[in-house]
Design a protein around this motif. Sequence first.
Motif, PDB file in Angstrom:
ATOM      1  N   GLU A  54       0.864  -1.184   0.000  1.00 54.84           N
ATOM      2  CA  GLU A  54       0.000   0.000   0.000  1.00 54.84           C
ATOM      3  C   GLU A  54       0.891   1.222   0.000  1.00 54.84           C
ATOM      4  O   GLU A  54       1.944   1.231   0.649  1.00 54.84           O
TER       5      GLU A  54
ATOM      6  N   GLY B 270      -5.462  -1.991   1.231  1.00 57.27           N
ATOM      7  CA  GLY B 270      -5.575  -0.994   2.226  1.00 57.27           C
ATOM      8  C   GLY B 270      -6.654   0.074   1.960  1.00 57.27           C
ATOM      9  O   GLY B 270      -7.419   0.052   1.004  1.00 57.27           O
ATOM     10  N   CYS B 271      -6.685   0.962   2.948  1.00 56.53           N
ATOM     11  CA  CYS B 271      -7.665   2.055   2.903  1.00 56.53           C
ATOM     12  C   CYS B 271      -7.538   2.894   1.637  1.00 56.53           C
ATOM     13  O   CYS B 271      -8.501   3.532   1.213  1.00 56.53           O
TER      14      CYS B 271
ATOM     15  N   TRP C  88      -3.579   8.797   3.093  1.00 57.88           N
ATOM     16  CA  TRP C  88      -2.662   8.900   4.232  1.00 57.88           C
ATOM     17  C   TRP C  88      -2.046  10.298   4.360  1.00 57.88           C
ATOM     18  O   TRP C  88      -1.050  10.497   5.056  1.00 57.88           O
TER      19      TRP C  88
ATOM     20  N   ASN D 248     -12.358  -3.137   0.956  1.00 55.99           N
ATOM     21  CA  ASN D 248     -11.358  -3.239   2.016  1.00 55.99           C
ATOM     22  C   ASN D 248     -11.957  -2.760   3.328  1.00 55.99           C
ATOM     23  O   ASN D 248     -12.297  -1.580   3.442  1.00 55.99           O
ATOM     24  N   GLU D 249     -12.084  -3.648   4.260  1.00 56.37           N
ATOM     25  CA  GLU D 249     -12.519  -3.299   5.625  1.00 56.37           C
ATOM     26  C   GLU D 249     -13.793  -2.459   5.621  1.00 56.37           C
ATOM     27  O   GLU D 249     -13.987  -1.625   6.505  1.00 56.37           O
TER      28      GLU D 249
ATOM     29  N   TYR E  45      -4.440  -6.592  13.693  1.00 60.43           N
ATOM     30  CA  TYR E  45      -3.254  -5.954  14.267  1.00 60.43           C
ATOM     31  C   TYR E  45      -3.436  -6.090  15.774  1.00 60.43           C
ATOM     32  O   TYR E  45      -4.414  -5.580  16.325  1.00 60.43           O
TER      33      TYR E  45
ATOM     34  N   GLU F 225      -4.114  -8.614   6.068  1.00 65.94           N
ATOM     35  CA  GLU F 225      -3.259  -7.710   6.848  1.00 65.94           C
ATOM     36  C   GLU F 225      -3.143  -8.277   8.246  1.00 65.94           C
ATOM     37  O   GLU F 225      -4.165  -8.582   8.870  1.00 65.94           O
TER      38      GLU F 225
ATOM     39  N   PRO G 183       1.775  -3.082   7.384  1.00 64.45           N
ATOM     40  CA  PRO G 183       2.197  -2.661   6.056  1.00 64.45           C
ATOM     41  C   PRO G 183       3.623  -3.135   5.726  1.00 64.45           C
ATOM     42  O   PRO G 183       4.369  -3.540   6.607  1.00 64.45           O
TER      43      PRO G 183
ATOM     44  N   TRP H  70       2.302   4.896  10.050  1.00 64.08           N
ATOM     45  CA  TRP H  70       1.814   3.654  10.660  1.00 64.08           C
ATOM     46  C   TRP H  70       3.009   2.829  11.111  1.00 64.08           C
ATOM     47  O   TRP H  70       3.918   2.576  10.326  1.00 64.08           O
TER      48      TRP H  70
END
Length: 657
Positions: free
Chosen positions: A43, A252-253, A283, A383-384, A444, A471, A506, A516
């Motif tokens: 990502e 990812g986001c 980000w 994603n999520e 996580y 992840e 990541p 992160w």
Amino acid sequence: MKTKSAFLFLILLVIGLSLQAQQKKQKTNYKPISPDLFGIFFEDINYAADSGLYAELVQNRSFEYSPSDKDNWQDKSNWDAYTSWQFITKGYGYGTLSLETKEPIHENNTHYMVINIEEEGREGVGLKNSGFDGIVVKAGEKYNFSVFLRQLSDKSIPMVVKLLDKKGDVIGEATFSTQSKDWKKYSATIIANQSNDNANLEVLAKTRGKLAIDMVSLFPEKTFKNRPNGLRADLAQTIADLKPKFMRFPGGCLVHGDGLGNMYRWKNTIGSVEQRFAQRNIWGYNQSVGIGYFEYFQYCEDMGAKPIPVVPAGVSCQNSGGTWRIDSNGQKGIPLAEMHEYIQEILDLIEWANGPATSTWGAKRVEAGHPKSFNLEYIGIGNEDKQTAEFRERFKMISDIVKAKHPEITIIGTIGPGQTGEDFDLGWKFANELKTPMVDEHFYDKPEWFISNQKRYDSYNRSKSKVYIGEYASKGNTLYDAIAEAAFMTSLERNGDVVRLASYAPLLAKEGHTQWNPDMIYFNNKAIYCTANYYIQQLFSTNQGDTYYENVITSADNKADSTLAFSCVRDSKTGDVILKLVNCSKNEHKLQIDLSQFKQIGTKAILTTLTGTADAKNSFEEPNKVIPVTSDFKVGKNFNFTTHPMSMTVIRVKMKR
Ligand code: AHR
């Protein structure tokens, strides 16, 4: 008589049953597992792409940076079209610089600068770029410069491009002259006459006149596999050394983006770089998409990894608009009336990756220089995402059509951001209803979570959706964190019939630009260090098997303790039998290993151990504090092995030659 035969019958029954049980035991002693189990997650977070894996040395090359790239709490004052640029009037030259948008190179790339040179002075008038925290050059190496210019005055303008050190001394230069009143690309090669870690690039006009300038670019000639528009060779190689079986991208986001307009749309990222659509990175910076879908697919191919693109599920990130709360819902759905067009975009992606040259999108792949199919097998959708009615409606629309048109593609669904919770439960329920082939779990957590969750997948229903752990990471880069992940990963091998794919996240983080922590690989412009977590990933990914064997390794003192974990796999390609022994405790531990069932293996083995103190970690200063050590080793059919405290050991037993 009757009693005698009844007794005989009973004995025979007992023998029969025990034989059956033995046969059954032998049958279930091994099982096929996913040959694609360990891969990577890429990502563009922590400046992983621009100023990281992407080898471009010029920052803000197309003047597309905008204060809106930044989060509201970030300092926006020095973040705009001028970031990293300085207007230069050297040797008494003078003129003006203006930012314009009227006649861009392409509608996706709207900003460019106009330089009006009123007096060129001794050295010229133009722009200086300071790179991403400086430009690193090496003596004797070639650098490929390119720029788009539009001559706005009558006469041709001689140009000079220079690499300079901090004092202003020239490290290398090249010259050329404008030739067109339309946008035209000019290229030149600069050879650096000395090494420098903090060089600048200047582009100067040497005579009076006016010109428009855009896409100022400088690449080292040596990129990974020498690809044009390529990847930073050392970083790309460090990742490739993991020998990942797949690569997930672009997040990812980042995938579902900060609002509908910020979703990662793959078509904006292919074709000539000057036609790509740079935009805010979720980000809090800018993404040039210089690494776009073609580059991602090509990198996968170069590493021998299967590509796993993840596309938005028709909804934006629930945290859009900076609403980083657990119950936030900034999620927005693509209007239903536009969903068919959006789904077509996903179908076009599959055609672009796999379709023949005669297909519309296959032809574009061929045109980009890749006649063969990219052999796309998997696609992630979402994603999520928060499991709302809007999400479900859109996901189902996409999934139904992709399944119907491309039954050969494995769809990976999404089940929220956590290992438990409402989105997780609703996500699984929805996946079961839809019979989604695979779902993407994320976690996580603390190292202890990984140690105590080794049984998580033992009880997963084998007839339901398979799992991609897209992840995961324990919350640190110490050896203890990494060893805890290793213990968990042995359980992924044991459950490799249901957990089909797994990737740590990541992957990359740039020093000074890290949003992160922890990450797997840290880098700056010059150096790279791999964490203990990297070496654990590498030990698993370079020692994958496709069959899992039970009961080969046992604790010598019958200790059933979650701080001890082991697995045995066989790789059918090499015939090697691979033992992984993990000890997360403070004590040595003795194991018994029984290889008698493997008839074709010899006594030769390779032993690799990663061990140290629990708190040991690598850093830029000490990059090799925790690294695996390898030696030759001899095994017997039955042998004992004592594991070090806080260690992972791999014994790779070679097939007889
Ligand atoms: O890996 C960092 C982020 O963690 C990813 O973008 C997101 O999917 C997750 O929440």
